[in-house]
Design an enzyme around this catalytic site. Structure first.
Site, PDB file in Angstrom:
ATOM      1  N   GLN A   1       0.832  -1.214   0.000  1.00 18.21           N
ATOM      2  CA  GLN A   1       0.000   0.000   0.000  1.00 18.21           C
ATOM      3  C   GLN A   1       0.868   1.266   0.000  1.00 18.21           C
ATOM      4  OE1 GLN A   1      -3.449  -0.171   0.028  1.00 18.21           O
ATOM      5  NE2 GLN A   1      -3.850  -2.257   0.713  1.00 18.21           N
ATOM      6  N   HIS A   2       1.949   1.240  -0.769  1.00 21.96           N
ATOM      7  CA  HIS A   2       2.910   2.347  -0.794  1.00 21.96           C
ATOM      8  C   HIS A   2       3.011   2.986  -2.177  1.00 21.96           C
ATOM      9  CE1 HIS A   2       5.218   0.393   2.815  1.00 21.96           C
ATOM     10  NE2 HIS A   2       4.103   0.999   3.183  1.00 21.96           N
ATOM     11  N   LEU A   3       1.938   3.019  -2.922  1.00 16.06           N
ATOM     12  CA  LEU A   3       1.959   3.493  -4.300  1.00 16.06           C
ATOM     13  C   LEU A   3       2.479   4.930  -4.381  1.00 16.06           C
ATOM     14  CD1 LEU A   3      -0.931   2.820  -6.815  1.00 16.06           C
ATOM     15  CD2 LEU A   3       0.439   4.885  -6.930  1.00 16.06           C
TER      16      LEU A   3
END
Length: 446
Positions: free
Chosen positions: A391-393
């Site tokens: 979840q580090h886009l």
């Protein structure tokens, strides 16, 4: 809803919170920040977001927004991206991981973004937030650390220090956390909320921006939907701090993006820029364990780091009964794509992570899974690896391609981007601290 602002900030997440506080410190500057989600000062919302040992991201959560994505292409593996949607943004709902990236990450960002330029801003943010680390470990964290110690991995003194000497990976380290006394202390709580009594700072919640208000190639404000219906808000400068997904969606929906894609959707082209074309994120494989989950602890207290991997012994299972161990690739080669499927701002963008597009990435993840199996042999049974995302886009509007080194959108006047969108690649650690730093630094450009 309010008078025209000197600066209108779209998004009150970590970047928007810090930028709003920094800019409104000048009493002559009128700053308005817009947030689609609820006000974190509401007692019910605070009850959800304060407890750091719980992630308030379930399917019915009022403080997150979800976006569908395809993690891989062959076979296609579908998942959801979850982003905080309240004052404080993802920093108000995440696990509290607040780690600097390696200094080498800033050798290629652009002028004004060297490590010497950014390191003082990391320190300034860390002083305000008061970063802490767990010193006594229990449950699955202690079990994994003990197994890794038996396997020969040593302790690294400081994950926020540059690698070298005793701090050189591989090794185990406590995770820097923005958690104090069990409470999340993200940038929204620490920077924005105390500043909201300033007469020149206005925060409007429940206001969802649908597109930019343009006069030719100049931005004059935004179109939005508020509690009482559609509105137009005017400003001398608009700053998008909506996160790498929503910032890209707003740019594309306003005609700022790949010209051919926009024309296919009937969106008039304002600036032909590669928005959303090559984002990056940390792919992660989750392996279930036979250990017991523990309550009342941060989700992630310590990690094993190698040259390219971060092995994460979570205290929870993210929907499963037992805790997971995550194997995350911190230097991914794969690049994803974010694009619109419709000009309608209510329709989610198409997100394709394409994690399986680089065989070397998959090989690195297999090596990580094998390493975990070797470490935990005899300590617990592992489940099969399951594709996931950290979840580090980041990187949908990178510096040098979509914005200049002062965060100004190329070819569009009075528009800036200050969030994880502008990072050329996802950092070598989780990006929360980096995003906070870049907002603190970018305040100098206004």
């Amino acid at each position: 809803m309010s008078a025209a602002a000197d600066v209108l900030i779209v998004g009150a997440g970590s970047a928007g919170s810090i930028l709003a506080e920094r800019l409104s410190a000048d009493p002559s500057r009128r700053v308005t920040v817009l947030e689609a989600g609820p006000d974190r000062r509401d007692v019910g919302i605070r009850a959800l977001t304060d407890p750091a040992a719980v992630l308030p991201i379930g399917p019915d959560s009022p403080v997150v927004r979800r976006y569908p994505t395809a993690l891989t292409g062959d076979p296609q593996r579908l998942a959801e991206i979850v982003r905080g949607c309240c004052l404080g943004g993802s920093g108000a709902v995440n696990g509290g991981y607040f780690c600097r990236p390696p200094a080498a990450d800033f050798g290629h960002v652009g002028p004004g973004w060297s490590w010497a330029d950014v390191e003082p801003h990391f320190r300034a943010v860390e002083r305000r937030i008061a970063i802490r680390r767990v010193s006594e470990f229990t449950g699955p964290t202690a079990d994994f650390l003990a197994a890794a110690g038996r396997a020969g991995f040593r302790w690294l003194p400081d994950l926020n220090a540059d690698p070298g000497g005793d701090n050189t990976p591989p090794g185990l380290a406590a995770v820097p956390l923005n958690i104090g006394d069990g409470v999340r202390r993200g940038p929204g709580a620490v920077f924005l909320e105390p500043a909201l009594d300033r007469p020149n700072l206005t925060a409007l919640t429940g206001v969802r921006v649908t597109r930019l208000l343009l006069a030719g190639h100049r931005v004059a404000g935004v179109h939005a939907v508020g509690p009482h219906g559609p509105v137009r808000l005017h400003a001398d400068r608009v700053v998008l701090c909506a996160g790498a997904v929503d910032t890209a969606r707003l740019l594309l929906g306003s005609g700022i993006g790949p010209a051919r894609d926009l024309a296919d959707l009937g969106i008039p082209v304002v600036a032909d820029l590669p928005v959303g074309q090559r984002f990056s994120d940390h792919p992660e494989w989750l392996l279930s364990t036979g250990w017991d989950a523990v309550g009342g602890h941060p989700v992630l207290e310590a990690v094993l780091v190698t040259d390219v991997l971060e092995v994460r012994p979570y205290t929870t299972g993210f929907g499963s009964a037992s805790p997971n161990i995550g194997v995350a690739l911190m230097r991914p080669r794969a690049r994803g794509r974010l694009s619109l499927v419709s000009a309608d701002p209510d329709i989610a963008p198409r997100i394709e992570h394409r994690y399986d597009s680089e065989p070397a990435d998959v090989a690195d993840l297999w090596r990580g899974a094998d390493l975990v199996a070797e470490i935990t042999r005899g300590a617990t049974e592992l489940g099969a690896a399951v594709w996931s995302t950290s979840q580090h886009l980041c990187g949908t509007a990178p510096i040098g391609e979509v914005v200049d080194p002062q965060c100004r959108v190329l070819g569009v006047d009075a528009l800036s981007v200050v969030d994880g969108s502008i990072l050329p690649t996802v950092p070598g650690r989780g990006p929360h601290a980096t995003i906070a730093m870049l907002a603190h630094h970018a305040a100098e450009f206004f």
